[in-house]
Every structure is written in C-alpha cells, then in structure tokens.
Design a protein around this motif. Structure first.
Motif, PDB file in Angstrom:
ATOM      1  N   ARG A 200     -28.828  11.394 -33.775  1.00  0.00           N
ATOM      2  CA  ARG A 200     -29.547  12.471 -34.472  1.00  0.00           C
ATOM      3  C   ARG A 200     -28.660  13.129 -35.534  1.00  0.00           C
ATOM      4  NH1 ARG A 200     -34.373  13.648 -31.739  1.00  0.00           N
ATOM      5  NH2 ARG A 200     -35.053  11.606 -30.986  1.00  0.00           N
ATOM      6  N   ARG A 203     -28.666  10.882 -38.551  1.00  0.00           N
ATOM      7  CA  ARG A 203     -29.876  11.008 -39.362  1.00  0.00           C
ATOM      8  C   ARG A 203     -29.914  12.334 -40.116  1.00  0.00           C
ATOM      9  NH1 ARG A 203     -33.984   8.521 -34.784  1.00  0.00           N
ATOM     10  NH2 ARG A 203     -33.249   6.360 -34.958  1.00  0.00           N
ATOM     11  N   GLU A 206     -27.831  11.825 -43.038  1.00  0.00           N
ATOM     12  CA  GLU A 206     -28.579  11.058 -44.047  1.00  0.00           C
ATOM     13  C   GLU A 206     -29.474  11.984 -44.866  1.00  0.00           C
ATOM     14  OE1 GLU A 206     -30.751   8.206 -41.820  1.00  0.00           O
ATOM     15  OE2 GLU A 206     -28.999   7.010 -41.242  1.00  0.00           O
ATOM     16  N   PRO A 481     -34.374   6.099 -39.529  1.00  0.00           N
ATOM     17  CA  PRO A 481     -33.540   6.488 -40.667  1.00  0.00           C
ATOM     18  C   PRO A 481     -34.336   7.314 -41.671  1.00  0.00           C
ATOM     19  CG  PRO A 481     -33.064   4.241 -40.047  1.00  0.00           C
ATOM     20  CD  PRO A 481     -34.213   4.682 -39.189  1.00  0.00           C
ATOM     21  N   PHE A 482     -33.663   8.248 -42.330  1.00  0.00           N
ATOM     22  CA  PHE A 482     -34.350   9.278 -43.103  1.00  0.00           C
ATOM     23  C   PHE A 482     -35.252   8.697 -44.183  1.00  0.00           C
ATOM     24  CE2 PHE A 482     -34.632  12.674 -46.310  1.00  0.00           C
ATOM     25  CZ  PHE A 482     -35.188  13.647 -45.517  1.00  0.00           C
TER      26      PHE A 482
END
Length: 655
Positions: A200, A203, A206, A481-482
């Motif tokens: 987390r 992400r 990201e 993923p973002f």
C-alpha cells in the motif's frame, strides 16, 4: 489637545521578573511559587507568568512567510480569504450531497472535505465516476478545491477524483486539493493488515510520483495527527504522531525515487482544535517548528520545509446533552485555529454527536468562520500570535516535548510498529483516563454535562442516514498499481467495500469526554420511561436559607450530572419536620446541606432521623468527616461519576 500619544505604562515603574516573583511569593505567604504553575497532562508548564525573558529559550524567529515557515506559509494573508473554509460533505445520497455542497459554497465555503463510502454508511454513496460527477456537478474545482477524507477506499477514490478532473478538461498543474491517502493511519485504526502495508505504501508513492509530475498542487497524503487527540491523547501525542507519520511517508516516497522536496510537497497535516484556545494556538506553532526540523533532516530545500495545516474542531469535546453549548466550544476552537495560523479550518457540525448534520448546523459552522474573519478580523495580520510571550514559550515547550516523544517512537521502530505493539495506544489511554478524571473531579468542565447539567435542555435537531444506494452491475475497481486504477475508473469500474483485515492489535478508539456522564443521564431517562418519574433525591437542610443555599445548589447540580432531580430546598423548623418531609418525598436518598458548624451540632441526629424515615443512604454536601449515620460525602473534588453511579444504585436506577 496634544499630538503625542501617552503610553499606558507612563508613570509606572517597570517591574522585572525578580520583582514580580518576590511580590508573588510575599502574597503566597511562604508557599512555593510552583503552587501557581499549571501543567498539561504531559507535564508541560503553563505559567504562572510568561515574560520577555522567556523568549530567550525560543530563539530567533523568521518573519511570516519566510523559511522555515515557523510563523506560517505566507507573508501576508489574503484580506478576503485568510484561510480556507473547509466544510465536510457526507450525506449518503449523491444528489442531496450536491445540493448541500452547492449551498455551502454559495454561503462562503471555499474548500470541500468530501467524505465518501460506497455503502453510504459513513459518507456519500459514491462508487463510480458517474456518481462522483453527480456529487460535484456545478462545482468549479479551480475555485473550490476538493479534499477527499481519509478512508479505507481512499486509493480507489483518489483514482476517481483524478479521472474526474481530467474529464472536465481542467489544467491539473494549477489545481489544488487532496486525495486523502493514509494507509498507515487506516491500518492503524483497523487493527490489522500489516502484511500488505509495504504494498500500500508503494502504491501511495506511485500516486505521489504521478501527482508530482501532473498535479503538484494536489496533496496526496493526509496525516491525521488529530487521531490521537480524538482517542483521548494530548497535544504532545499529536505532535509526535505528525512527525512520526510524516517521517514514514517521506522515507517511503524517497525510496520510490521522489526527491525530498517532492515528498514533502505531497503531505498535508490535520490537527485538532479544541476549546482550550491558548493550547491550540501553541500546538499549531509547535507543529510547524518540529516539522521544519524533520524536513531539514531529510534534506528538503528551505522553501519546502513548511507544514500545510488543516485544523479540525475537536469531536471529543462535543456533547450530545445540552448540545447548544457546542456552539461555544466550536467558537473557541475556531478562534484558536485561526490565531494559531491554520491554512484551512473545518468546523464540525455542532449536532454531530446526535446524528447527521442538518443544513442549519452546516450554516452555523461556515458562518462561525466568516465571523472570525470579517468581524473578529483574525486574518488581518499574518501571524496574530507572533511575539506573544505565552504562545511562543508554550509552543517551544510543546515542541520540545513532542520531539522527545517522536524520538521514542523512532527508537521503537517508527509509528506503525508502536501501534502494532500497542505501545502508542497504551500511552494515549493513560492520558485519556487522566482527562476523564479531570472532568469527573471538577478540575475541568463540560458545561451542561459535567457541571450545571440542564435537565430541561432544549432539543437539537439531527439528520438521519437512511439512503440505500441502487444496485450496480459493473466490474470492481480493485486495489492495483495507480495508473491501472486511473484507467479502470475512466472505464466505469465501481468501488466496493473491502473486508476489514483480521484484527491483530487493539487500535486507537475515538471517544467523547462527555460519554460516561451522558451514559448516566441515559440510564436516568430509561428509568423515568419505565417508572413514569425521574429518579429524585431529597435535600435535607439545616438552618436558614443563607446557611444552606450554597451547598444545596451544589448538591442539586452534582446530582443533576447523573440525571437525578431534586426539589427546591426548604427551611425547616426542626429535625423532625425535615424528616417528615423526606418521608413524604418517597425518595431513598437524602443529602444534608448546611454549614460545617451545623454538621458538627446536628448532622448525626438528622442522619438518624432520615434513616428512620426510610432513607437507604444519607449523604452530606461538604468535606469528608466522621459522622455517624452518614454514608457518603460529595464536594467540589469528589468523583462525580462515582457519585452518580452510587446515587443510581440507591435510587434503583441500576442494580
């Protein structure tokens, strides 16, 4: 007529610290000066006097708007909007939420705190990009920034928000706002999920990298330093939490490839503002001081060492009983936040403990800030508290104590490790218990609840959350993923509530200081509903009205804290007349009220007469002593919760 302006101090000899101390010690008649020192529950001294010499420990301060921004981020505040008026929007129905949002913006709100929840239980029921469009319809995001409130679904909601901004054709580089990501805080509050925290954080990094490139004005992470406050913690806990949380994200972002400046720019900090105006001001000043030191240690450029602060009025100070008093508490908190230099302020609805906010409650919240701006003129100067002996010195002391606690947290492995181990919760719990004791023992007061309880309180309206979102048939917007989340949001994927992780530790639990007292009132109301009459005690008086009035008034107020009523106190010709009146009252509890001399002469005889007339217990309003037949003493420092619980047992309210 003269052109000169006389100094108010003209003609008076200047008094230095040593002379003041000598006069104070003389007035104390030999008692130590420390007797006048008030301390916070962290042991930080608040006085007895702050003078110019105290500023020597503070050190040189920069000008407002100058690095490292100890006195605020700007050299001069906007005369029309010195801080952001941020209002919470959380009605579960997206259309109703939009109406409330547009009404608030038309009424003076300048920033939106959007609370979202796919079920509608704890925020607006938004699941898809279309539903978010419904909520934000007509809102000009370039004029009214939207800050998402931290939630378990914040990463998915962040993707929705950014997708919405892109769909509106807005220049993302010029927008402000916040995504509300807070993985450490959310997992801490959930009590589990430690295993996937690294993922987390990755992400979240990201998202920070994406925003750094495309939307640098968007704050990615919200560090909820107000969380320990709402769980019963102190100002020092908040400061240490802010430093430890900020440090955790700075490390994660830098490890992901962001520069220290980019990492620091992604953070916003939330602090609680409560009715203790001076402590709120000092705390916000201390927060800027400690964070500048953290940012400098990470190698941030001077212009990125400032802390962006959103002050949120305290939820723990609000009461469900006699809730109109919450307006005063919110006003004090708003004053402290504004004078303390908050960049944005959120005033909670005064009826929050009773249910959902009504339009009236939201209007009062935003109008309070407008009054602070336009009538109290708190935004005229860039740093209203600057140079204040009290605030500068107390802020420095809080910063020092907060830094020491932050170092303890770091030595224990960082914020999340101390939460997993239960250490932080234990520290906060000690302070929470001490706060409750202060209110129970009368050293602090919640007017209308812990003191001067109003048994005939005027009701306060509250809304209800009864919206059920329509069914959806859409793919789930999964944690991924973002950039993948962004594409899924644009494609119409829906957010669904994720299951809570298995609880591996006891998390911080929010509380309200009034709750244990209100529980007694609720029990008394339930008793009245069952029996048809409120629990009632009898005031057994000695002497004339002038002799017993003060203690009778105290006893009546003390019993009212637990919902126990009393009839007006009467004068009696003799002990038999008082006992006869008690027998007619039907009560099982009598409280003797009079002078100390009257207690010495007649209390024992009156107590025996009251017992013979049917009293299960006889109390005395006054300092404890040894009087035969008297079961309990109530006084200014007796424990009001214990007094109330005992009264309930005597009167049959509880077993």
């Amino acid at each position: 007529m003269t052109d000169s302006i006389r100094s108010l101090a003209e003609g008076f000899e200047a008094i230095d610290d040593a002379q003041w101390r000598a006069m104070a010690e003389d007035a104390l008649k030999g008692a130590p000066l420390d007797r006048l020192v008030r301390k916070t529950l962290d042991g930080v001294a608040r006085g007895p006097l702050f003078t110019r010499s105290d500023l020597d420990q503070v050190g040189e301060l920069p000008a407002p708007g100058a690095a490292p921004y100890l006195r605020g981020l700007t050299a001069e505040r906007d005369p029309y909007l010195p801080w952001g008026i941020r209002q919470i929007i959380d009605d579960p129905d997206p259309r109703v939420a939009n109406e409330a949002l547009r009404t608030d913006l038309a009424g003076g709100v300048s920033e939106v705190a959007l609370s979202l929840d796919p079920t509608g239980a704890n925020g607006v029921a938004v699941r898809t990009l279309d539903e978010l469009k419904t909520v934000l319809d007509g809102v000009m995001l370039d004029l009214a920034p939207v800050y998402l409130q931290p939630s378990r679904m914040a990463p998915q909601y962040a993707a929705l928000a950014l997708s919405y901004m892109q769909s509106q054709g807005l220049d993302l580089k010029s927008l402000k706002g916040g995504l509300g990501l807070s993985p450490i805080g959310q997992k801490s509050m959930a009590g589990g999920g430690a295993a996937n925290l690294p993922e987390r954080l990755q992400r979240t990094a990201e998202a920070a990298a994406w925003c750094s490139e495309h939307a640098p004005g968007i704050k990615v992470v919200s560090i909820t330093a107000n969380a320990p406050h709402e769980a019963g913690g102190s100002a020092v806990h908040e400061l240490a939490f802010a430093c430890a949380g900020g440090t955790s994200y700075m490390r994660a972002f830098i490890d992901h490839g962001l520069t220290p400046d980019q990492a620091a720019n992604a953070l916003e900090f939330s602090f609680a503002a409560d009715a203790d105006v001076h402590l709120t001001i000092a705390k916000l000043r201390a927060a800027r001081r400690v964070w500048a030191r953290v940012a400098d240690a990470f190698g941030c450029s001077p212009e990125f060492q400032g802390m962006r602060i959103c002050a949120i009025t305290s939820a723990r100070m609000l009461t469900a009983r006699d809730a109109w008093n919450n307006l005063i508490r919110n006003a004090c908190a708003g004053l402290g936040a504004a004078a303390g230099g908050a960049d944005s302020i959120t005033v909670r609805p005064f009826n929050e403990p009773l249910g959902a906010a009504t339009p009236f409650a939201r209007r009062l919240g935003r109008n309070l800030q407008i009054m602070l701006m336009e009538e109290s003129h708190l935004g005229v100067t860039a740093d209203p508290a600057g140079g204040s002996y009290l605030h500068e010195t107390l802020g420095h002391r809080l910063a020092k104590a907060g830094w020491e606690l932050f170092q303890q947290i770091e030595r224990r492995g960082g914020l999340f490790e101390t939460v997993k181990a239960g250490w932080l919760q234990n520290e906060v719990g000690k302070t929470r218990d001490a706060y409750v004791a202060q209110y129970a023992e009368g050293r602090e007061a919640l007017i209308g609840v812990t003191q001067f309880a109003n048994l005939d309180e005027r009701p306060v309206e509250a809304g209800k959350r009864d919206y059920t979102p329509p069914s959806l048939n859409a793919p789930s917007l999964e944690p991924q993923p973002f950039t993948g989340k962004l594409e899924a949001a644009k494609a119409g994927h829906a957010i669904r509530l994720l299951d809570l992780p298995r609880q591996d530790w006891t998390p911080l639990r929010y509380m309200r200081l009034a709750q244990p007292f209100e529980a007694l009132r609720d029990a008394a109301d339930a008793y009245a509903g069952k029996t048809g009459a409120a629990p009632k005690a009898f005031l057994a008086t000695l002497g004339a009205l002038a002799d017993f009035n003060a203690r009778a008034s105290f006893a009546s107020n003390r019993l009212a804290v637990s919902g126990v009523e009393t009839d007006p106190a009467n004068e009696y010709a003799d002990i038999d007349a008082c006992a006869d009146d008690f027998a007619k009252s039907g009560s099982k509890l009598a409280v003797i009220c009079g002078t100390d001399d009257a207690y010495s002469d007649m209390a024992e005889e009156l107590a025996e007469a009251l017992k013979q007339a049917g009293a299960s217990e006889v109390w005395i309003a006054g300092k404890p002593g040894l009087i035969t037949g008297v079961d309990h003493f109530i006084h200014m420092r007796s424990h009001s919760l214990e007094d109330g619980e005992r009264a309930h047992k005597v009167l049959g309210v509880s077993a």
